[in-house]
Design a protein around this motif. Sequence first.
Motif, PDB file in Angstrom:
ATOM      1  N   SER A 106       0.176   4.869   9.320  1.00  0.00           N
ATOM      2  CA  SER A 106      -1.285   4.798   9.353  1.00  0.00           C
ATOM      3  C   SER A 106      -1.908   5.683   8.277  1.00  0.00           C
ATOM      4  CB  SER A 106      -1.790   5.217  10.743  1.00  0.00           C
ATOM      5  OG  SER A 106      -3.194   5.215  10.784  1.00  0.00           O
ATOM      6  N   ARG A 107      -1.326   6.855   8.100  1.00  0.00           N
ATOM      7  CA  ARG A 107      -1.836   7.768   7.074  1.00  0.00           C
ATOM      8  C   ARG A 107      -1.646   7.196   5.671  1.00  0.00           C
ATOM      9  NH1 ARG A 107       0.545  11.843   8.910  1.00  0.00           N
ATOM     10  NH2 ARG A 107       2.437  11.710   7.645  1.00  0.00           N
ATOM     11  N   ASP A 108      -0.502   6.551   5.451  1.00  0.00           N
ATOM     12  CA  ASP A 108      -0.237   5.964   4.129  1.00  0.00           C
ATOM     13  C   ASP A 108      -1.148   4.770   3.854  1.00  0.00           C
ATOM     14  OD1 ASP A 108       1.721   7.825   3.640  1.00  0.00           O
ATOM     15  OD2 ASP A 108       3.373   6.537   4.302  1.00  0.00           O
ATOM     16  N   LEU A 109      -1.429   3.983   4.887  1.00  0.00           N
ATOM     17  CA  LEU A 109      -2.262   2.799   4.683  1.00  0.00           C
ATOM     18  C   LEU A 109      -3.709   3.170   4.354  1.00  0.00           C
ATOM     19  CD1 LEU A 109      -0.992   0.386   7.509  1.00  0.00           C
ATOM     20  CD2 LEU A 109      -0.432   0.361   5.068  1.00  0.00           C
ATOM     21  N   THR A 110      -4.168   4.299   4.882  1.00  0.00           N
ATOM     22  CA  THR A 110      -5.542   4.705   4.567  1.00  0.00           C
ATOM     23  C   THR A 110      -5.694   5.123   3.102  1.00  0.00           C
ATOM     24  OG1 THR A 110      -5.068   6.980   5.281  1.00  0.00           O
ATOM     25  CG2 THR A 110      -5.975   5.468   6.930  1.00  0.00           C
ATOM     26  N   LYS A 111      -4.572   5.429   2.460  1.00  0.00           N
ATOM     27  CA  LYS A 111      -4.630   5.834   1.059  1.00  0.00           C
ATOM     28  C   LYS A 111      -4.746   4.631   0.109  1.00  0.00           C
ATOM     29  CE  LYS A 111      -1.693   9.865   1.939  1.00  0.00           C
ATOM     30  NZ  LYS A 111      -0.392  10.531   1.626  1.00  0.00           N
ATOM     31  N   ILE A 112      -4.497   3.458   0.640  1.00  0.00           N
ATOM     32  CA  ILE A 112      -4.527   2.257  -0.191  1.00  0.00           C
ATOM     33  C   ILE A 112      -5.959   1.745  -0.284  1.00  0.00           C
ATOM     34  CG2 ILE A 112      -3.691  -0.118  -0.421  1.00  0.00           C
ATOM     35  CD1 ILE A 112      -1.185   0.733   1.076  1.00  0.00           C
ATOM     36  N   MET A 198      -1.126  -3.911  -4.401  1.00  0.00           N
ATOM     37  CA  MET A 198      -1.339  -3.259  -3.114  1.00  0.00           C
ATOM     38  C   MET A 198      -0.537  -3.930  -1.996  1.00  0.00           C
ATOM     39  SD  MET A 198      -3.215  -0.615  -3.550  1.00  0.00           S
ATOM     40  CE  MET A 198      -2.238  -0.449  -5.061  1.00  0.00           C
ATOM     41  N   CYS A 199      -0.425  -5.245  -2.054  1.00  0.00           N
ATOM     42  CA  CYS A 199       0.355  -5.960  -1.038  1.00  0.00           C
ATOM     43  C   CYS A 199       1.835  -5.567  -1.099  1.00  0.00           C
ATOM     44  CB  CYS A 199       0.204  -7.470  -1.209  1.00  0.00           C
ATOM     45  SG  CYS A 199      -1.419  -8.099  -0.699  1.00  0.00           S
ATOM     46  N   LYS A 200       2.340  -5.331  -2.310  1.00  0.00           N
ATOM     47  CA  LYS A 200       3.728  -4.877  -2.458  1.00  0.00           C
ATOM     48  C   LYS A 200       3.915  -3.486  -1.862  1.00  0.00           C
ATOM     49  CE  LYS A 200       4.949  -7.567  -6.567  1.00  0.00           C
ATOM     50  NZ  LYS A 200       5.373  -7.497  -7.996  1.00  0.00           N
ATOM     51  N   VAL A 201       2.919  -2.639  -2.084  1.00  0.00           N
ATOM     52  CA  VAL A 201       2.982  -1.284  -1.528  1.00  0.00           C
ATOM     53  C   VAL A 201       2.984  -1.334  -0.003  1.00  0.00           C
ATOM     54  CG1 VAL A 201       1.744   0.895  -1.302  1.00  0.00           C
ATOM     55  CG2 VAL A 201       1.910  -0.216  -3.532  1.00  0.00           C
ATOM     56  N   ILE A 202       2.158  -2.216   0.553  1.00  0.00           N
ATOM     57  CA  ILE A 202       2.087  -2.350   2.013  1.00  0.00           C
ATOM     58  C   ILE A 202       3.415  -2.864   2.568  1.00  0.00           C
ATOM     59  CG2 ILE A 202       0.981  -3.598   3.906  1.00  0.00           C
ATOM     60  CD1 ILE A 202      -1.593  -3.547   2.221  1.00  0.00           C
ATOM     61  N   SER A 203       3.995  -3.846   1.874  1.00  0.00           N
ATOM     62  CA  SER A 203       5.280  -4.392   2.311  1.00  0.00           C
ATOM     63  C   SER A 203       6.374  -3.322   2.301  1.00  0.00           C
ATOM     64  CB  SER A 203       5.681  -5.562   1.411  1.00  0.00           C
ATOM     65  OG  SER A 203       6.935  -6.086   1.811  1.00  0.00           O
ATOM     66  N   LYS A 204       6.358  -2.501   1.271  1.00  0.00           N
ATOM     67  CA  LYS A 204       7.342  -1.409   1.177  1.00  0.00           C
ATOM     68  C   LYS A 204       7.129  -0.393   2.307  1.00  0.00           C
ATOM     69  CE  LYS A 204      10.463   1.153  -1.017  1.00  0.00           C
ATOM     70  NZ  LYS A 204      10.370   2.418  -0.301  1.00  0.00           N
ATOM     71  N   SER A 205       5.886  -0.074   2.596  1.00  0.00           N
ATOM     72  CA  SER A 205       5.584   0.860   3.681  1.00  0.00           C
ATOM     73  C   SER A 205       6.030   0.299   5.024  1.00  0.00           C
ATOM     74  CB  SER A 205       4.084   1.160   3.720  1.00  0.00           C
ATOM     75  OG  SER A 205       3.658   1.790   2.530  1.00  0.00           O
ATOM     76  N   LYS A 259      -0.152  -6.119   8.494  1.00  0.00           N
ATOM     77  CA  LYS A 259      -0.822  -7.415   8.317  1.00  0.00           C
ATOM     78  C   LYS A 259      -2.338  -7.240   8.269  1.00  0.00           C
ATOM     79  CE  LYS A 259       2.733 -10.314  10.482  1.00  0.00           C
ATOM     80  NZ  LYS A 259       3.058 -11.181  11.642  1.00  0.00           N
ATOM     81  N   ALA A 260      -2.865  -6.352   9.114  1.00  0.00           N
ATOM     82  CA  ALA A 260      -4.304  -6.111   9.127  1.00  0.00           C
ATOM     83  C   ALA A 260      -4.753  -5.514   7.777  1.00  0.00           C
ATOM     84  CB  ALA A 260      -4.676  -5.183  10.262  1.00  0.00           C
ATOM     85  N   LYS A 261      -3.918  -4.640   7.205  1.00  0.00           N
ATOM     86  CA  LYS A 261      -4.275  -4.038   5.924  1.00  0.00           C
ATOM     87  C   LYS A 261      -4.220  -5.070   4.800  1.00  0.00           C
ATOM     88  CE  LYS A 261      -5.426  -0.270   3.735  1.00  0.00           C
ATOM     89  NZ  LYS A 261      -6.615   0.529   4.107  1.00  0.00           N
ATOM     90  N   GLU A 262      -3.242  -5.929   4.806  1.00  0.00           N
ATOM     91  CA  GLU A 262      -3.153  -6.992   3.794  1.00  0.00           C
ATOM     92  C   GLU A 262      -4.352  -7.922   3.887  1.00  0.00           C
ATOM     93  OE1 GLU A 262       0.526  -9.031   4.226  1.00  0.00           O
ATOM     94  OE2 GLU A 262       1.734  -7.416   3.350  1.00  0.00           O
ATOM     95  N   LYS A 263      -4.735  -8.243   5.100  1.00  0.00           N
ATOM     96  CA  LYS A 263      -5.903  -9.111   5.289  1.00  0.00           C
ATOM     97  C   LYS A 263      -7.166  -8.450   4.759  1.00  0.00           C
ATOM     98  CE  LYS A 263      -8.372 -11.670   8.892  1.00  0.00           C
ATOM     99  NZ  LYS A 263      -8.442 -11.982  10.353  1.00  0.00           N
ATOM    100  N   GLU A 264      -7.261  -7.145   4.997  1.00  0.00           N
ATOM    101  CA  GLU A 264      -8.422  -6.401   4.512  1.00  0.00           C
ATOM    102  C   GLU A 264      -8.486  -6.404   2.988  1.00  0.00           C
ATOM    103  OE1 GLU A 264     -10.264  -1.838   4.858  1.00  0.00           O
ATOM    104  OE2 GLU A 264      -8.489  -2.431   6.009  1.00  0.00           O
ATOM    105  N   ILE A 265      -7.347  -6.355   2.338  1.00  0.00           N
ATOM    106  CA  ILE A 265      -7.296  -6.337   0.875  1.00  0.00           C
ATOM    107  C   ILE A 265      -7.600  -7.726   0.311  1.00  0.00           C
ATOM    108  CG2 ILE A 265      -5.764  -6.068  -1.118  1.00  0.00           C
ATOM    109  CD1 ILE A 265      -4.375  -3.840   0.392  1.00  0.00           C
ATOM    110  N   THR A 266      -6.951  -8.731   0.839  1.00  0.00           N
ATOM    111  CA  THR A 266      -7.070 -10.079   0.264  1.00  0.00           C
ATOM    112  C   THR A 266      -8.457 -10.697   0.531  1.00  0.00           C
ATOM    113  OG1 THR A 266      -6.051 -10.978   2.271  1.00  0.00           O
ATOM    114  CG2 THR A 266      -4.598 -10.541   0.406  1.00  0.00           C
TER     115      THR A 266
END
Length: 268
Positions: A106-112, A198-205, A259-266
Amino acid sequence: MAMYLRRAFSYRNVGLVRSRSSSIVQSRNFFNIVCNSSSILCDSQSYNAAIVPGVDFLRESRRGFAKGRKSRDDSGSSSDDVAVDIGPAVKENASAQMDAAIVALSRDLTKIRTGRASHGMLDHIIVETGGAKIPLNRLALVSVLDSKTLSINPYDPNTLKALQKAIVSSPFGLNPKEDGERLVAAIPPLTQEHIKAMCKVISKSSEDVKQSIRRARQKALDTIKKAGSNFPKDSAKRLEKEIDELTKKFVKSAENMCKAKEKEITQG
Protein backbone atom coordinates in the motif's frame (compact mmCIF):
# COMPACT_ATOMS: atom_id res chain seq x y z
CA MET A 1 51.82 -55.93 84.61
CA ALA A 2 51.08 -57.91 81.46
CA MET A 3 49.47 -60.63 83.54
CA TYR A 4 47.07 -58.13 85.14
CA LEU A 5 46.11 -56.79 81.70
CA ARG A 6 45.34 -60.31 80.39
CA ARG A 7 43.16 -61.00 83.39
CA ALA A 8 41.32 -57.71 82.94
CA PHE A 9 40.55 -58.44 79.28
CA SER A 10 39.47 -62.00 80.08
CA TYR A 11 37.09 -60.74 82.79
CA ARG A 12 35.75 -58.15 80.31
CA ASN A 13 35.10 -60.79 77.62
CA VAL A 14 33.36 -63.05 80.08
CA GLY A 15 31.17 -60.16 81.12
CA LEU A 16 30.21 -59.38 77.56
CA VAL A 17 29.34 -63.02 76.86
CA ARG A 18 27.22 -63.21 80.01
CA SER A 19 25.41 -59.96 79.16
CA ARG A 20 24.69 -61.12 75.63
CA SER A 21 23.47 -64.53 76.75
CA SER A 22 21.28 -62.96 79.40
CA SER A 23 19.74 -60.57 76.86
CA ILE A 24 19.04 -63.45 74.49
CA VAL A 25 17.45 -65.46 77.27
CA GLN A 26 15.35 -62.47 78.31
CA SER A 27 14.14 -61.89 74.77
CA ARG A 28 13.29 -65.57 74.36
CA ASN A 29 11.48 -65.63 77.68
CA PHE A 30 9.55 -62.52 76.68
CA PHE A 31 8.60 -64.11 73.37
CA ASN A 32 7.49 -67.33 75.11
CA ILE A 33 5.39 -65.31 77.56
CA VAL A 34 3.65 -63.50 74.68
CA CYS A 35 3.08 -66.73 72.80
CA ASN A 36 1.74 -68.52 75.91
CA SER A 37 -0.61 -65.64 76.70
CA SER A 38 -2.11 -65.82 73.22
CA SER A 39 -2.26 -69.69 73.32
CA ILE A 40 0.21 -70.17 70.48
CA LEU A 41 2.77 -72.98 70.51
CA CYS A 42 6.15 -71.46 69.78
CA ASP A 43 9.47 -73.27 69.49
CA SER A 44 12.88 -72.19 68.36
CA GLN A 45 11.86 -72.72 64.73
CA SER A 46 8.74 -70.58 65.03
CA TYR A 47 10.78 -67.92 66.78
CA ASN A 48 13.20 -67.72 63.89
CA ALA A 49 10.30 -67.63 61.44
CA ALA A 50 8.81 -64.72 63.38
CA ILE A 51 12.01 -62.74 63.19
CA VAL A 52 12.86 -63.20 59.47
CA PRO A 53 9.59 -61.79 58.04
CA GLY A 54 10.30 -58.52 59.77
CA VAL A 55 13.50 -58.13 57.79
CA ASP A 56 11.66 -59.09 54.60
CA PHE A 57 8.97 -56.54 55.37
CA LEU A 58 11.52 -53.75 55.65
CA ARG A 59 13.22 -54.83 52.45
CA GLU A 60 9.93 -54.99 50.56
CA SER A 61 8.95 -51.59 51.96
CA ARG A 62 12.14 -50.05 50.63
CA ARG A 63 11.53 -51.69 47.26
CA GLY A 64 7.98 -50.38 47.16
CA PHE A 65 9.16 -46.89 48.01
CA ALA A 66 11.77 -47.03 45.25
CA LYS A 67 9.17 -48.23 42.72
CA GLY A 68 6.76 -45.51 43.78
CA ARG A 69 9.43 -42.86 43.41
CA LYS A 70 10.34 -44.20 39.99
CA SER A 71 6.72 -44.16 38.88
CA ARG A 72 6.40 -40.57 40.06
CA ASP A 73 9.55 -39.68 38.13
CA ASP A 74 8.15 -41.45 35.08
CA SER A 75 4.88 -39.57 35.36
CA GLY A 76 6.81 -36.32 35.70
CA SER A 77 8.83 -37.01 32.58
CA SER A 78 5.70 -37.92 30.67
CA SER A 79 4.17 -34.57 31.61
CA ASP A 80 7.02 -32.88 29.72
CA ASP A 81 5.94 -34.69 26.57
CA VAL A 82 2.39 -33.32 26.66
CA ALA A 83 1.52 -31.84 23.25
CA VAL A 84 1.42 -28.07 23.14
CA ASP A 85 -1.10 -26.32 20.88
CA ILE A 86 1.11 -24.19 18.61
CA GLY A 87 -1.78 -23.36 16.29
CA PRO A 88 -2.69 -19.86 17.59
CA ALA A 89 0.93 -18.70 17.69
CA VAL A 90 1.71 -20.01 14.19
CA LYS A 91 -1.40 -18.38 12.72
CA GLU A 92 -0.74 -15.10 14.49
CA ASN A 93 2.87 -14.91 13.27
CA ALA A 94 1.92 -15.81 9.71
CA SER A 95 -0.91 -13.28 9.67
CA ALA A 96 1.36 -10.53 11.03
CA GLN A 97 4.00 -11.17 8.35
CA MET A 98 1.42 -11.25 5.57
CA ASP A 99 -0.24 -8.10 6.84
CA ALA A 100 3.15 -6.34 6.93
CA ALA A 101 3.62 -7.25 3.25
CA ILE A 102 0.22 -5.73 2.40
CA VAL A 103 1.06 -2.53 4.31
CA ALA A 104 4.35 -2.24 2.42
CA LEU A 105 2.51 -2.71 -0.89
CA SER A 106 0.00 0.00 0.00
CA ARG A 107 2.84 2.37 0.82
CA ASP A 108 4.57 1.64 -2.49
CA LEU A 109 1.38 2.12 -4.51
CA THR A 110 0.81 5.57 -3.05
CA LYS A 111 4.17 6.61 -4.46
CA ILE A 112 3.04 5.89 -8.01
CA ARG A 113 1.67 8.94 -9.71
CA THR A 114 -1.67 8.66 -11.40
CA GLY A 115 -3.80 11.16 -13.25
CA ARG A 116 -5.49 12.06 -9.98
CA ALA A 117 -4.31 13.94 -6.93
CA SER A 118 -3.89 11.92 -3.71
CA HIS A 119 -2.80 12.80 -0.18
CA GLY A 120 0.15 10.44 0.07
CA MET A 121 1.67 10.75 -3.38
CA LEU A 122 4.35 13.20 -2.15
CA ASP A 123 5.12 11.48 1.18
CA HIS A 124 8.27 9.71 -0.04
CA ILE A 125 9.88 12.89 -1.41
CA ILE A 126 12.97 13.82 0.62
CA VAL A 127 13.51 17.52 1.33
CA GLU A 128 16.96 18.86 2.15
CA THR A 129 16.74 21.75 4.57
CA GLY A 130 18.99 23.07 7.33
CA GLY A 131 21.65 20.52 6.43
CA ALA A 132 19.28 17.61 7.05
CA LYS A 133 17.23 15.33 4.79
CA ILE A 134 13.63 15.02 5.96
CA PRO A 135 10.54 13.38 4.39
CA LEU A 136 8.10 15.93 2.97
CA ASN A 137 5.19 14.76 5.10
CA ARG A 138 7.11 15.84 8.23
CA LEU A 139 7.59 19.37 6.92
CA ALA A 140 4.22 20.09 5.31
CA LEU A 141 0.57 19.12 5.22
CA VAL A 142 -0.52 17.90 1.79
CA SER A 143 -4.21 18.21 0.93
CA VAL A 144 -6.30 17.65 -2.20
CA LEU A 145 -8.02 20.74 -3.61
CA ASP A 146 -9.63 18.75 -6.41
CA SER A 147 -8.90 15.63 -8.46
CA LYS A 148 -6.17 17.48 -10.41
CA THR A 149 -4.69 19.86 -7.78
CA LEU A 150 -2.61 19.46 -4.62
CA SER A 151 -2.00 22.00 -1.86
CA ILE A 152 1.28 21.87 0.12
CA ASN A 153 1.17 23.84 3.40
CA PRO A 154 4.56 23.97 5.20
CA TYR A 155 4.61 23.93 8.99
CA ASP A 156 7.49 26.41 8.82
CA PRO A 157 7.17 29.07 6.05
CA ASN A 158 10.98 29.23 5.85
CA THR A 159 10.99 25.75 4.26
CA LEU A 160 8.76 26.78 1.35
CA LYS A 161 11.61 27.12 -1.17
CA ALA A 162 13.18 23.81 -0.12
CA LEU A 163 9.82 22.06 -0.52
CA GLN A 164 9.31 23.52 -3.98
CA LYS A 165 12.78 22.45 -5.12
CA ALA A 166 12.30 18.88 -3.85
CA ILE A 167 8.92 18.51 -5.62
CA VAL A 168 10.26 19.81 -8.94
CA SER A 169 13.20 17.36 -8.68
CA SER A 170 10.89 14.37 -8.07
CA PRO A 171 9.95 11.98 -10.91
CA PHE A 172 6.30 13.10 -10.78
CA GLY A 173 6.87 15.93 -13.27
CA LEU A 174 5.13 18.46 -11.04
CA ASN A 175 5.81 22.21 -11.10
CA PRO A 176 4.23 23.70 -7.93
CA LYS A 177 3.58 27.44 -7.74
CA GLU A 178 3.73 29.67 -4.69
CA ASP A 179 0.36 30.83 -3.39
CA GLY A 180 1.03 32.99 -0.34
CA GLU A 181 2.56 30.72 2.31
CA ARG A 182 1.70 27.51 0.49
CA LEU A 183 2.43 25.68 -2.77
CA VAL A 184 -0.18 24.64 -5.32
CA ALA A 185 0.68 21.80 -7.71
CA ALA A 186 -1.42 20.90 -10.76
CA ILE A 187 -1.35 17.21 -11.74
CA PRO A 188 -0.49 16.95 -15.46
CA PRO A 189 -2.25 14.29 -17.55
CA LEU A 190 -0.42 11.01 -18.00
CA THR A 191 1.04 10.04 -21.37
CA GLN A 192 0.59 6.54 -22.75
CA GLU A 193 4.26 5.84 -22.23
CA HIS A 194 4.00 6.84 -18.59
CA ILE A 195 0.89 4.70 -18.12
CA LYS A 196 2.65 1.59 -19.48
CA ALA A 197 5.69 2.22 -17.29
CA MET A 198 3.51 2.61 -14.18
CA CYS A 199 1.56 -0.56 -14.95
CA LYS A 200 4.84 -2.50 -15.12
CA VAL A 201 5.85 -1.10 -11.75
CA ILE A 202 2.51 -2.14 -10.27
CA SER A 203 2.85 -5.64 -11.71
CA LYS A 204 6.32 -5.97 -10.21
CA SER A 205 5.05 -4.78 -6.82
CA SER A 206 2.24 -7.32 -6.98
CA GLU A 207 4.65 -10.20 -7.58
CA ASP A 208 6.97 -9.04 -4.82
CA VAL A 209 4.22 -8.90 -2.23
CA LYS A 210 2.91 -12.32 -3.27
CA GLN A 211 6.35 -13.80 -2.76
CA SER A 212 6.52 -12.23 0.70
CA ILE A 213 3.14 -13.74 1.58
CA ARG A 214 4.20 -17.18 0.32
CA ARG A 215 7.42 -16.99 2.32
CA ALA A 216 5.36 -16.31 5.44
CA ARG A 217 3.25 -19.37 4.57
CA GLN A 218 6.34 -21.56 4.15
CA LYS A 219 7.75 -20.43 7.49
CA ALA A 220 4.48 -21.42 9.16
CA LEU A 221 4.51 -24.86 7.50
CA ASP A 222 8.14 -25.38 8.53
CA THR A 223 7.23 -24.59 12.13
CA ILE A 224 4.44 -27.17 12.04
CA LYS A 225 6.79 -29.74 10.54
CA LYS A 226 9.47 -29.14 13.20
CA ALA A 227 6.91 -29.77 15.94
CA GLY A 228 6.83 -33.40 14.78
CA SER A 229 5.23 -35.90 17.14
CA ASN A 230 4.66 -33.21 19.77
CA PHE A 231 1.78 -31.89 17.64
CA PRO A 232 -1.07 -34.27 16.68
CA LYS A 233 -1.31 -35.11 12.97
CA ASP A 234 -4.99 -34.17 12.74
CA SER A 235 -4.32 -30.79 14.32
CA ALA A 236 -1.32 -30.27 12.01
CA LYS A 237 -3.39 -30.94 8.89
CA ARG A 238 -6.15 -28.63 10.08
CA LEU A 239 -3.61 -25.89 10.84
CA GLU A 240 -1.95 -26.28 7.43
CA LYS A 241 -5.35 -25.86 5.78
CA GLU A 242 -6.02 -22.69 7.81
CA ILE A 243 -2.61 -21.29 6.80
CA ASP A 244 -3.40 -21.98 3.13
CA GLU A 245 -6.73 -20.19 3.44
CA LEU A 246 -5.01 -17.27 5.11
CA THR A 247 -2.47 -17.14 2.29
CA LYS A 248 -5.20 -17.07 -0.37
CA LYS A 249 -6.96 -14.27 1.48
CA PHE A 250 -3.88 -12.00 1.56
CA VAL A 251 -2.89 -12.82 -2.02
CA LYS A 252 -6.39 -11.89 -3.16
CA SER A 253 -6.17 -8.62 -1.21
CA ALA A 254 -2.84 -7.75 -2.89
CA GLU A 255 -4.26 -8.50 -6.35
CA ASN A 256 -7.31 -6.32 -5.72
CA MET A 257 -5.14 -3.41 -4.57
CA CYS A 258 -2.94 -3.61 -7.66
CA LYS A 259 -5.90 -3.89 -10.02
CA ALA A 260 -7.52 -0.84 -8.42
CA LYS A 261 -4.28 1.12 -8.90
CA GLU A 262 -3.97 0.10 -12.56
CA LYS A 263 -7.55 1.14 -13.15
CA GLU A 264 -6.86 4.48 -11.52
CA ILE A 265 -3.89 5.04 -13.84
CA THR A 266 -5.46 3.90 -17.10
CA GLN A 267 -8.81 5.64 -16.59
CA GLY A 268 -7.37 8.79 -15.03
